[in-house]
Design a protein around this motif. Sequence first.
Motif, mmCIF file in Angstrom:
data_model
loop_
_atom_site.group_PDB
_atom_site.id
_atom_site.type_symbol
_atom_site.label_atom_id
_atom_site.label_comp_id
_atom_site.label_asym_id
_atom_site.label_seq_id
_atom_site.Cartn_x
_atom_site.Cartn_y
_atom_site.Cartn_z
ATOM 1 N N SER A 87 -12.129 2.162 -2.565
ATOM 2 C CA SER A 87 -11.504 2.276 -1.397
ATOM 3 C C SER A 87 -11.841 1.512 -0.132
ATOM 4 O O SER A 87 -11.305 0.922 0.671
ATOM 5 C CB SER A 87 -11.147 3.768 -1.018
ATOM 6 O OG SER A 87 -10.663 4.318 -2.148
ATOM 7 N N PHE A 119 -3.526 -0.380 -8.631
ATOM 8 C CA PHE A 119 -4.861 0.114 -7.898
ATOM 9 C C PHE A 119 -4.532 1.548 -7.710
ATOM 10 O O PHE A 119 -5.606 2.476 -7.926
ATOM 11 C CB PHE A 119 -4.550 -0.746 -6.615
ATOM 12 C CG PHE A 119 -5.745 -0.233 -5.507
ATOM 13 C CD1 PHE A 119 -7.029 -0.910 -5.728
ATOM 14 C CD2 PHE A 119 -5.648 0.763 -4.821
ATOM 15 C CE1 PHE A 119 -8.167 -0.544 -4.997
ATOM 16 C CE2 PHE A 119 -7.027 1.117 -3.915
ATOM 17 C CZ PHE A 119 -8.019 0.416 -4.049
ATOM 18 N N THR A 131 -9.172 -4.102 -7.741
ATOM 19 C CA THR A 131 -9.472 -4.264 -6.275
ATOM 20 C C THR A 131 -9.533 -5.697 -5.941
ATOM 21 O O THR A 131 -8.966 -5.930 -4.756
ATOM 22 C CB THR A 131 -11.004 -3.835 -6.147
ATOM 23 O OG1 THR A 131 -11.024 -2.351 -6.672
ATOM 24 C CG2 THR A 131 -11.392 -3.827 -4.999
ATOM 25 N N GLU A 183 -11.365 -2.014 -0.237
ATOM 26 C CA GLU A 183 -9.885 -2.351 -0.038
ATOM 27 C C GLU A 183 -9.777 -2.367 1.588
ATOM 28 O O GLU A 183 -9.068 -3.244 2.161
ATOM 29 C CB GLU A 183 -8.934 -1.360 -0.888
ATOM 30 C CG GLU A 183 -7.518 -1.752 -0.480
ATOM 31 C CD GLU A 183 -6.858 -1.376 0.554
ATOM 32 O OE1 GLU A 183 -6.140 -1.835 1.044
ATOM 33 O OE2 GLU A 183 -7.209 -0.264 1.325
ATOM 34 N N LEU A 195 0.726 -1.174 0.091
ATOM 35 C CA LEU A 195 -0.125 0.045 0.043
ATOM 36 C C LEU A 195 0.708 1.109 0.213
ATOM 37 O O LEU A 195 0.804 2.209 -0.698
ATOM 38 C CB LEU A 195 -0.916 0.000 1.204
ATOM 39 C CG LEU A 195 -1.857 -1.161 1.344
ATOM 40 C CD1 LEU A 195 -2.714 -1.061 2.545
ATOM 41 C CD2 LEU A 195 -2.710 -1.110 0.093
ATOM 42 N N ASP A 205 -8.503 -5.535 4.055
ATOM 43 C CA ASP A 205 -7.458 -5.569 5.048
ATOM 44 C C ASP A 205 -8.006 -5.955 6.270
ATOM 45 O O ASP A 205 -7.296 -6.810 7.052
ATOM 46 C CB ASP A 205 -6.805 -4.231 4.992
ATOM 47 C CG ASP A 205 -6.263 -3.652 3.741
ATOM 48 O OD1 ASP A 205 -5.639 -4.776 3.104
ATOM 49 O OD2 ASP A 205 -6.031 -2.573 3.416
ATOM 50 N N GLY A 233 -5.155 3.827 4.385
ATOM 51 C CA GLY A 233 -6.069 4.165 3.450
ATOM 52 C C GLY A 233 -6.338 5.503 3.706
ATOM 53 O O GLY A 233 -7.131 6.340 2.700
ATOM 54 N N ILE A 277 -5.722 -6.586 -5.525
ATOM 55 C CA ILE A 277 -4.918 -6.203 -4.313
ATOM 56 C C ILE A 277 -5.322 -6.807 -2.898
ATOM 57 O O ILE A 277 -4.749 -6.930 -1.878
ATOM 58 C CB ILE A 277 -4.957 -4.670 -4.199
ATOM 59 C CG1 ILE A 277 -3.888 -3.932 -3.425
ATOM 60 C CG2 ILE A 277 -6.477 -4.253 -3.917
ATOM 61 C CD1 ILE A 277 -3.982 -2.498 -3.309
ATOM 62 N N VAL A 278 -6.556 -7.315 -2.920
ATOM 63 C CA VAL A 278 -7.151 -8.139 -1.719
ATOM 64 C C VAL A 278 -6.934 -9.372 -1.656
ATOM 65 O O VAL A 278 -6.522 -9.972 -0.584
ATOM 66 C CB VAL A 278 -8.887 -7.758 -1.714
ATOM 67 C CG1 VAL A 278 -9.522 -8.626 -0.551
ATOM 68 C CG2 VAL A 278 -8.946 -6.362 -1.481
#
Length: 351
Positions: free
Chosen positions: A221, A198, A158, A224, A113, A228, A277, A161-162
């Motif tokens: 967002s 992302f 998305t 995401e 991130l 997390d 974030g 990245i997850v």
Amino acid sequence: MRIRGYRSGVATLLPAGVPGPVYLGPPELTAARVFSSWTLDVPVLVVVLLAGGLYLAGMRRVRRAGQPWPAARAVAFYLGGLGVLVIATMSFLGVYQGVLFYIRSVQTILLLLVVPLFTALGRPLTLVTAAAPRAGRRLDAVVHSRTARMLTFPAIPTLVIVLVPFVLYFSPWYAASMRSGTVRELTYLALLAPGFVFFWMFLRVDPVPRAYPYLVALWVSAGEVVGDAVLGLAILADQSLIAGAYYHALARPWGPSLRSDQVIGGGALWVLGDIVGLPFLAAQFIQMIREDETEAADVDAELDAVEAAESAAAAAVPDDPGPGAEERAGNRPWWEKDPRFADRFRSAGDS
């Protein structure tokens, strides 16, 4: 096979039957060693030097051509991007990432991130286009290709990245990345790449295949951040040790227990992921405000042009133009021109 110890982030193995594992890793992590412990990661160092040199050369070329390049972009790229990459891989985080689970968790958040966020804020694609127009045209063609538009549909970056950290922590990949230096470096890349895509897509500070509304970016967002949190909670709730065989054989004689170490790491993934974030949301709001200001300025300019044209047309009308001149000049209010309302506003003398 038994893990004998830890040298430069790679565990060494002994054949079965050799008595007891001997811990050969770094010494106990203390406040002083947080600042004094460093290691050299040659592949990362090469990438940092190459990327930093190319960015500096491009920035100098742009400025010599008389084009502005704000210092804030360079600060974001060098300090937030390359600087954090060095800290994540070569500071005490790099030294202890194969020994302490929670250290590896902090490193994962930084690589997934933080480094991609600030690298994207440095606008590297815009710099390439400005410094080397020919290469920029090729890059622009790739960015706006049909394949790029398909791969950057909001749901795809998305999900990637997850899912990447989920796969990392809940598969043999995690332990393999600590036993093999090659796998470790590829893991760094696997975290950095989806993170950059992302933030590049949803910050929209560089050319993108398609500019989705910022409302879409805000929803993404939120997804995401939830991802997390779910990852951290899943690690916290996992009753078995992740890479338990590796950590047991490592025989670390200091620090938290293996279970406590994993609990701290799960909490770090959860909390730090949410904290990181916040700058992303702030950057989105800033971009949204700037975009609204630009659009408002464009609308004002168009209205000023229309008003100037109407004033010029009115000035061209004679002082005593005679009956019907106002209609010919087109200065009547719109509601008197609209047939739906004209009868309501017609004066008594017109009837």
